[in-house]
Design a protein around this motif. Sequence first.
Motif, short mmCIF file in Angstrom:
data_model
loop_
_atom_site.label_atom_id
_atom_site.label_comp_id
_atom_site.label_asym_id
_atom_site.label_seq_id
_atom_site.Cartn_x
_atom_site.Cartn_y
_atom_site.Cartn_z
N PHE A 19 0.87 -1.16 0.00
CA PHE A 19 0.00 0.00 0.00
C PHE A 19 0.92 1.23 0.00
O PHE A 19 1.50 1.58 1.03
CB PHE A 19 -0.89 0.03 1.24
N VAL A 20 1.08 1.86 -1.14
CA VAL A 20 2.14 2.86 -1.32
C VAL A 20 1.57 4.27 -1.40
O VAL A 20 0.72 4.58 -2.24
CB VAL A 20 2.95 2.56 -2.60
N ASP A 21 2.07 5.12 -0.53
CA ASP A 21 1.76 6.55 -0.59
C ASP A 21 2.43 7.14 -1.83
O ASP A 21 3.41 6.61 -2.35
CB ASP A 21 2.28 7.23 0.67
N LEU A 22 1.91 8.26 -2.30
CA LEU A 22 2.44 8.87 -3.52
C LEU A 22 3.33 10.07 -3.24
O LEU A 22 4.53 10.07 -3.50
CB LEU A 22 1.28 9.27 -4.44
N TRP A 23 2.73 11.14 -2.71
CA TRP A 23 3.45 12.40 -2.56
C TRP A 23 4.56 12.24 -1.50
O TRP A 23 4.29 11.86 -0.37
CB TRP A 23 2.49 13.49 -2.12
N GLY A 24 5.79 12.50 -1.89
CA GLY A 24 6.92 12.35 -0.99
C GLY A 24 7.57 10.99 -1.05
O GLY A 24 8.65 10.79 -0.49
N VAL A 50 1.01 -3.81 -6.33
CA VAL A 50 1.18 -2.45 -5.82
C VAL A 50 -0.15 -1.71 -5.90
O VAL A 50 -0.71 -1.52 -6.98
CB VAL A 50 2.24 -1.69 -6.63
N VAL A 51 -0.65 -1.31 -4.72
CA VAL A 51 -1.84 -0.47 -4.63
C VAL A 51 -1.38 0.92 -4.19
O VAL A 51 -0.81 1.08 -3.11
CB VAL A 51 -2.86 -1.02 -3.61
N LEU A 52 -1.59 1.90 -5.03
CA LEU A 52 -1.29 3.28 -4.65
C LEU A 52 -2.42 3.77 -3.75
O LEU A 52 -3.58 3.82 -4.17
CB LEU A 52 -1.16 4.17 -5.89
N VAL A 53 -2.09 4.08 -2.50
CA VAL A 53 -3.09 4.51 -1.51
C VAL A 53 -2.77 5.95 -1.15
O VAL A 53 -1.79 6.23 -0.47
CB VAL A 53 -3.06 3.60 -0.27
N THR A 54 -3.60 6.86 -1.65
CA THR A 54 -3.27 8.27 -1.56
C THR A 54 -4.38 9.09 -0.93
O THR A 54 -5.57 8.80 -1.12
CB THR A 54 -2.96 8.83 -2.97
N ASN A 55 -3.98 10.11 -0.21
CA ASN A 55 -4.94 11.05 0.36
C ASN A 55 -5.34 12.14 -0.61
O ASN A 55 -5.82 13.20 -0.21
CB ASN A 55 -4.38 11.66 1.65
N SER A 56 -5.15 11.91 -1.88
CA SER A 56 -5.60 12.86 -2.89
C SER A 56 -7.13 12.92 -2.91
O SER A 56 -7.80 11.88 -2.86
CB SER A 56 -5.10 12.44 -4.27
N PRO A 57 -7.71 14.12 -3.03
CA PRO A 57 -9.16 14.22 -3.15
C PRO A 57 -9.67 13.86 -4.54
O PRO A 57 -10.88 13.83 -4.77
CB PRO A 57 -9.44 15.69 -2.84
N ILE A 228 0.77 -7.63 3.76
CA ILE A 228 0.74 -6.28 3.21
C ILE A 228 1.74 -5.39 3.93
O ILE A 228 1.87 -5.44 5.16
CB ILE A 228 -0.67 -5.67 3.35
N LEU A 229 2.43 -4.55 3.16
CA LEU A 229 3.35 -3.56 3.71
C LEU A 229 2.88 -2.17 3.29
O LEU A 229 2.68 -1.91 2.10
CB LEU A 229 4.77 -3.79 3.20
#
Length: 291
Positions: A19-24, A50-57, A228-229
């Motif tokens: 579960f990968v954050d995007l920004w940064g 790879v699941v991109l898990v982002t706090n993007s609106p 999961i990581l």
Amino acid sequence: MTTIISSLADISERYKALFVDLWGCVHNGVTAYPEAVAALQAYRARGGIVVLVTNSPKPRAGVAEQMGAFGVPKDAYDTIATSGDSARAAMFQGAVGTNVYFMGEWDRDEGFFEPLEILDNPTPITRVPLAEADGIVCCGPFDTLADPEVNRADFLYAKTHGMKLLCANPDIIVDRGEIREWCAGALAKLYTDMGGESLYFGKPYPPIYDLARRRLSALGVSLEDSDILAIGDGPQTDILGGMGESIDSLFITGGLAAAETQTTHQPNPDALSAYLAAENVTPQFAIGKLR
């Protein structure tokens, strides 16, 4: 005890999905990090998901488009879960009423109000001035460089009238290149601190992880938490969220906490320990940059 690793490959065989954050982590708000992209491509080539898990609106289609513009190729990930999609579902189920006051950049966030096909009977939503609103939908500040305090008067009015604030992005700050900007989470925190009620749908809150698992299910995959990581640079979003979901985490120290952890290529071990203790989080692993 947090272990500092040299590369994702040091630990990747332990996990079936990321579960990968995007920004940064994967990009800096302007362009992709080549080493991070290569690490995710290599992980997928070995059979990982790879699941991109982002706090993007943004809806996930909007994030996919943005990733392409930043130079993140489609073979670096399998699917995307956004706080925007999770929050949109709540909005169209009437979480903050039918007449809403919108906060954000309309040119950027217009997609938030696009219909959701997954709902059978979505609540009709109308954007109105604050004085006519049932509640607030916050995708971000009107001005990302302005102190959130500029909203205090409007928030006092909203709180007095019992409005709920739907926060589509719990992040407090992000760094766009070399510029630090405020996010919707900073506004929601101010509203909560003033006594208002804020509803959160991104990391570290459960709804976005439920969505990420549904994205896995849509790929025909069902995994245990131990498979999961979570990877991210936000101690109170990515790492705290992983802890809440009982999944391991890899802290990217060279993002938001680069100064505090004295990260150049890798974090200073003593500075890292002090920072994690102050944040009260315990990631299993840490690394300067995703690589």
